[in-house]
Design an enzyme around this catalytic site. Structure first.
Site, PDB file in Angstrom:
ATOM      1  N   SER A   1      70.687   3.716  60.428  1.00 37.86           N
ATOM      2  CA  SER A   1      70.010   4.949  60.036  1.00 37.86           C
ATOM      3  C   SER A   1      70.460   5.281  58.616  1.00 37.86           C
ATOM      4  CB  SER A   1      70.412   6.040  61.031  1.00 37.86           C
ATOM      5  OG  SER A   1      70.224   7.295  60.453  1.00 37.86           O
TER       6      SER A   1
ATOM      7  N   ASN B   1      55.360   6.579  54.594  1.00 37.27           N
ATOM      8  CA  ASN B   1      56.129   7.170  55.676  1.00 37.27           C
ATOM      9  C   ASN B   1      56.803   8.441  55.177  1.00 37.27           C
ATOM     10  OD1 ASN B   1      57.587   7.001  58.375  1.00 37.27           O
ATOM     11  ND2 ASN B   1      59.320   7.148  56.975  1.00 37.27           N
ATOM     12  N   GLU B   2      56.486   9.568  55.758  1.00 35.50           N
ATOM     13  CA  GLU B   2      57.242  10.822  55.600  1.00 35.50           C
ATOM     14  C   GLU B   2      57.482  11.247  54.147  1.00 35.50           C
ATOM     15  OE1 GLU B   2      60.824  10.846  57.889  1.00 35.50           O
ATOM     16  OE2 GLU B   2      59.747  10.777  59.779  1.00 35.50           O
TER      17      GLU B   2
ATOM     18  N   GLU C   1      56.423   7.842  65.368  1.00 30.48           N
ATOM     19  CA  GLU C   1      57.867   7.816  65.640  1.00 30.48           C
ATOM     20  C   GLU C   1      58.202   8.973  66.555  1.00 30.48           C
ATOM     21  OE1 GLU C   1      60.757   7.750  62.416  1.00 30.48           O
ATOM     22  OE2 GLU C   1      59.484   6.387  61.259  1.00 30.48           O
TER      23      GLU C   1
HETATM   24  C1  BGP Z   1      62.532   9.025  60.250  1.00 26.46           C
HETATM   25  C2  BGP Z   1      62.421   7.754  59.471  1.00 26.46           C
HETATM   26  C3  BGP Z   1      63.007   6.559  60.143  1.00 26.46           C
HETATM   27  C4  BGP Z   1      64.241   6.819  60.969  1.00 26.46           C
HETATM   28  C5  BGP Z   1      64.112   8.076  61.807  1.00 26.46           C
HETATM   29  C6  BGP Z   1      65.365   8.541  62.491  1.00 26.46           C
HETATM   30  O1  BGP Z   1      62.650  10.074  59.361  1.00 26.46           O
HETATM   31  O2  BGP Z   1      61.074   7.475  59.192  1.00 26.46           O
HETATM   32  O3  BGP Z   1      63.173   5.586  59.159  1.00 26.46           O
HETATM   33  O4  BGP Z   1      65.396   6.668  60.278  1.00 26.46           O
HETATM   34  O5  BGP Z   1      63.650   9.164  61.042  1.00 26.46           O
HETATM   35  O6  BGP Z   1      66.133   9.331  61.637  1.00 26.46           O
HETATM   36  P1  BGP Z   1      67.659   9.086  61.365  1.00 26.46           P
HETATM   37  O7  BGP Z   1      67.746   7.658  60.973  1.00 26.46           O
HETATM   38  O8  BGP Z   1      68.022  10.014  60.251  1.00 26.46           O
HETATM   39  O9  BGP Z   1      68.345   9.410  62.619  1.00 26.46           O
END
Ligand code: BGP
Length: 466
Positions: free
Chosen positions: A426, A157-158, A372
């Protein structure tokens, strides 16, 4: 405006953000365990208690027409220290979870690494250290062979956010700031690990699909000043170009290298990669079955040559975010566009532009899932025990519209997973940034469907976006 009958209307989760149970059934220590309490002041336990409550969550999926779920396996439940012996209880847990998904008609798309490197490996350099690459591949091979209930796998993931938040922006453990060399090394080694796992999957003919999830924002120059156009290209090369080139070409294109070199030169550094890595990446390039796109926002940029200066808005106090990276770019906050309390600009067109760029520049992309997309909002239950999250419905509808437009223009997009299935914490923003279809009362762990869950149910039945 209709989706195909086989389109996936999914919800997304990540092990560490929802499971809780961080010390149960032999689980090992994750790099976040101590870090979260010490630096951010909140607790990953019990999160949304998905470890114990997954049956209820999957029942909710079935009731609300959610026919796909993104789940990640916690590496530390399978190999508690990242290395060593298999933890049977962890393996059993995920078998039970995947079987329950299938029983409920909710197809799992399973990510092997979602920001949760085992503590010891993170301490020893995370993926900047090639030993982590080998251990990840070992763990991945084990899972791919073991969990034959799963038909859709994502390696990572990312890669960009994981690498840059560790070593450039400093908001993820080990919270190092402004180390470009480590950032790029981490990105590169993760892309290499991805390629190694894809090659194993295809060479051993494991049934199902394998892909990767990239976070992809479109990077626009703030105006047509050539310096600002150059800044947007630098930002694009390091955030998107590296990831997409490695995944679909197996090397970094001359264009990507040109802007990476400008970034490194501007920081008084030089850039090099091990040539033999590209042989592995090239072999994997045409074999990736799908690209997962995580998309929330896009960015507008201007040239910046001053010292690094960033501030992470982790509280939802509007207008506090700041991002100026030396010899890369400065982010300009456009006040004429809507944004969230966390300063994330809402811009569906950026998703369309990104999808069409992939279709045009990487014709071997095969298939896309939007893995996502969603909006973080401060929410409370109303007197009817629900949340009237019309803002979320509007956000999702506007993004789905551009997904349909891209499909019409030739993109092969087969599913959409809302971030997130239910509320969870988060990483760097805590529990008050809620994203779910289901409101979670973090005191009682009770779930309450929000208005968006009812809207989703209808959409997944009619497939028609109105
Ligand atoms: C992405 C991640 C998630 C999630 C989402 C929302 O980068 O894969 O795990 O957290 O972002 O971001 P945030 O939690 O920073 O609002």
């Amino acid at each position: 405006m209709k989706f195909d009958k086989d389109f996936i209307f999914g919800g997304a989760t990540a092990a560490y953000q929802c499971e809780g149970a961080i010390n149960e059934d032999g689980k090992g220590v994750v790099c976040w365990d101590k870090y979260l309490e010490e630096t951010n002041g909140y607790n990953p336990e019990p999160a949304s208690d998905f470890y114990n409550m997954y049956k209820e969550d999957l029942e909710n999926c079935e009731k609300f027409g959610i026919n796909g779920i993104r789940i990640s396996i916690a590496w530390t439940r399978i190999f508690p220290n990242g290395d060593g012996q298999v933890n049977k209880k962890g393996v059993e847990h995920y078998h039970n979870l995947f079987r329950e998904c299938i029983k409920r008609g909710v197809e799992p798309l399973v990510t092997l690494h979602h920001f949760d490197t085992p503590y010891e490996l993170n301490k020893n350099g995370d993926f900047t250290n090639k030993a982590t690459v080998d251990l990840f591949v070992r763990y991945a091979k084990f899972c791919l062979k073991e969990f034959n209930e799963v038909q859709k796998w994502a390696t990572f993931n990312e890669i960009w956010p994981w690498s840059s938040c560790q070593y450039l922006i400093g908001t993820f453990p080990p919270a190092i700031k402004y180390d470009l060399e480590k950032t790029v090394k981490c990105i590169h080694n993760m892309l290499l690990a991805h390629a190694m796992v894809v090659n194993y999957f295809k060479d051993t003919e494991i049934p199902g699909e394998i892909g990767i999830v990239h976070s992809l924002q479109t990077k626009y120059p703030i105006d047509d000043d050539p310096k600002n156009i150059d800044a947007a290209k630098r930002e694009d090369a390091i955030t998107n170009g590296m990831a997409l080139d490695a995944t679909y070409l197996g090397y970094y294109s001359p264009e990507t290298m040109k802007y990476l070199n400008k970034i490194f030169d501007g920081n008084g550094l030089s850039l090099s990669f091990d040539e033999e890595d590209f042989e592995i990446m090239k072999k994997a390039a045409g074999r990736c079955d799908f690209l997962g796109i995580n998309y929330y926002s896009s960015q507008w940029l201007r040239a910046y040559d001053g010292e690094n200066d960033t501030f992470h808005n982790g509280t939802g106090e509007r207008g506090t975010a700041k991002r100026k990276l030396k010899a890369i770019a400065e982010e300009v906050q456009r006040d004429d566009l809507p944004k969230t309390d966390w300063d994330w600009i809402i811009y569906p067109q950026g998703l369309y532009d990104m999808i069409m760029r992939i279709v045009n520049d990487y014709p071997n992309y095969n298939k896309i899932y939007i893995t996502e997309n969603g909006i973080g909002i401060k929410e409370e239950l109303n007197e009817n025990n629900t949340v009237e999250d019309t803002q979320r419905i509007d956000y999702v509808r506007d993004h789905l519209k551009v997904v349909l437009k891209a499909i019409e223009h030739g993109a092969n997009i087969k599913g959409y997973y809302l971030w997130s299935l239910m509320d969870m914490f988060s990483w760097s923003n805590g529990y008050n940034k809620r994203y779910g279809f289901f409101f979670v009362d973090f005191d009682t762990m009770k779930r309450y469907p929000k208005r968006s869950a009812y809207w989703w149910k209808e959409l997944s039945q009619t497939k028609e976006l109105i």
